[in-house]
Design a protein around this motif. Structure first.
Motif, PDB file in Angstrom:
ATOM      1  N   CYS A  17       0.834  -1.205   0.000  1.00 14.76           N
ATOM      2  CA  CYS A  17       0.000   0.000   0.000  1.00 14.76           C
ATOM      3  C   CYS A  17       0.864   1.248   0.000  1.00 14.76           C
ATOM      4  O   CYS A  17       2.047   1.206   0.317  1.00 14.76           O
ATOM      5  N   VAL A  31      -0.697   4.170   1.385  1.00 15.55           N
ATOM      6  CA  VAL A  31      -1.190   4.802   2.605  1.00 15.55           C
ATOM      7  C   VAL A  31      -1.475   3.704   3.625  1.00 15.55           C
ATOM      8  O   VAL A  31      -2.384   2.908   3.465  1.00 15.55           O
ATOM      9  N   ILE A  69      -4.623   1.842  -0.478  1.00 14.00           N
ATOM     10  CA  ILE A  69      -4.840   2.306   0.896  1.00 14.00           C
ATOM     11  C   ILE A  69      -5.182   1.093   1.749  1.00 14.00           C
ATOM     12  O   ILE A  69      -6.048   0.301   1.379  1.00 14.00           O
ATOM     13  N   ASP A  78      -2.221  12.077   3.519  1.00 16.50           N
ATOM     14  CA  ASP A  78      -2.740  10.704   3.487  1.00 16.50           C
ATOM     15  C   ASP A  78      -4.176  10.649   4.013  1.00 16.50           C
ATOM     16  O   ASP A  78      -5.024   9.947   3.469  1.00 16.50           O
ATOM     17  N   ILE A 126      -7.577   9.340   1.962  1.00 17.34           N
ATOM     18  CA  ILE A 126      -8.552   8.358   2.478  1.00 17.34           C
ATOM     19  C   ILE A 126      -9.959   8.952   2.436  1.00 17.34           C
ATOM     20  O   ILE A 126     -10.907   8.310   1.962  1.00 17.34           O
TER      21      ILE A 126
END
Ligand SMILES: *Cc1c(COP(=O)(O)O)cnc(C)c1O
Length: 350
Positions: free
Chosen positions: A19, A21, A312, A334, A338
């Motif tokens: 990932c 994040v 993510i 970040d 999201i």
């Protein structure tokens, strides 16, 4: 060759998913302040000539730093290789075969895993459908089960972020003077509620704290705060030299320079409150007092996959008929990514 118990036993695991994040493990991912980095580098340099020695067997120097930090005595502390280890010591010190531990559902998975590992039973109680703590029902539930020796309360709770009021916690602690109530305060720095008075007031409570959620998950260091009698008995089952020299030295410096970390913690709290506000119009968001935000959504599996596709990683929980996504706050860019993705999912789905 192995204990029967281990046949179907599964220990704590985390998926290794690639990932960009990383928001799955409640670490504090902000850059450490330069000043603190340099202090830690200096202490590591000085430690290098001590690596041939065993560390102090019960982490005495670190306990002294903790005593100064909390204005308590050395004898009020036990230090562990993460607070996970203290959870283990508590079960080992308090529970015989046939005894049980109690926790809320959901709560920190290690309570159940540790009980199972030591052949100790467990029982649990749900939050209300509105994600509240029904203290009267919880007390009633515990009263019906003589076998319960230890009550684990994580506050703020993992994975919801819900914190217990001191009133509710007092009611619980006072209802069961002969059971140990463990106040697991792993996220305490992110909450406005302070439970330290419980250690002075009651002789059946222990507070657990950790360096893991404030930027130092890698050093594996947690500790328990309680009256001298509890601490003395936990030390009887503690392995010697359980906390290494480098960890002890870093932890001491973090405590001595805690002021430097405060902005970092404040920043995460602020990011949390922003994320809750932004997601509220789209999701059922639980009011978190930790360094993560948890949403309840029937499409959690799909959302989780959608986020993974976008690199993510968050953590997903199935809790009875509910599905939860726990999102660790991190760097602002970040957190924004999201939020964007979560809102985009809802808009595309709608
Ligand atoms: C993360 C966590 C811990 C474990 O902390 P370590 O010190 O890393 O072992 C304990 N309790 C709760 C509720 C946690 O979320």
């Amino acid at each position: 060759m192995f204990r029967k118990r281990l046949e179907n036993f599964s220990n704590y695991t985390t998926p290794q998913i690639e990932c960009l994040v990383k928001a799955d493990a409640n670490e504090n991912l902000l850059e450490l302040p330069e000043e603190l980095k340099n202090i830690i580098l200096d202490t590591l340099k000085n430690s290098i000539s001590n690596l041939c020695f065993y560390p102090e067997i019960n982490s005495q120097p670190l306990k002294e730093a903790l005593a100064r930090f909390y204005n308590l005595k050395n004898e009020n502390f036990i230090v562990g290789n993460g607070s996970d280890q203290i959870i283990q010591l508590i079960v080992q010190a308090c529970c015989e075969e046939d005894d049980q531990v109690f926790f809320l559902y959901p709560s920190f998975t290690m309570y159940r895993i540790t009980a199972e590992l030591f052949d100790v039973g467990f029982c649990f109680f749900d939050f209300t459908s509105q994600w509240e703590i029904d203290i009267d029902k919880i007390i009633d539930r515990i009263k019906t089960n003589e076998k319960i020796k230890v009550i684990f309360i994580d506050t703020p709770n993992n994975p919801t972020g819900i914190a217990w009021s001191t009133e509710n916690l007092k009611a619980l602690v006072e209802a069961f003077p002969s059971k140990l109530v463990v106040i697991d305060n792993a996220y305490g720095e992110y909450s406005d509620i302070d439970y330290i008075e419980f250690v002075r007031r009651y002789n059946n409570t222990i507070i657990l704290k950790t360096f893991s959620k404030i930027g130092f998950a890698g050093i594996r260091c947690g500790y328990g705060i309680a009256n001298e009698n509890i601490i003395k008995n936990l030390h009887k089952v503690k392995p010697p030299y359980n906390v290494n020299i480098l960890t002890q030295h870093i932890a001491i410096k973090v405590l001595e320079n805690f002021e430097i970390l405060k902005d970092n913690i404040k920043f995460i709290k602020n990011e949390r409150d922003k994320m809750i506000q932004k997601l509220k119009g789209y999701y059922c968001v639980i009011q978190s007092e930790a360094n993560f935000v948890t949403v309840v959504d029937e499409y959690a599996d799909k959302i989780f996959e959608y986020l993974v596709t976008n690199k993510i990683l968050v953590k997903k929980f199935d809790v009875g008929s509910h599905k939860l996504l726990r999102i660790t706050l991190g760097k602002p860019q970040d957190n924004d990514i999201i939020i964007e993705n979560l809102i985009r999912f809802k808009k595309e789905k709608a």
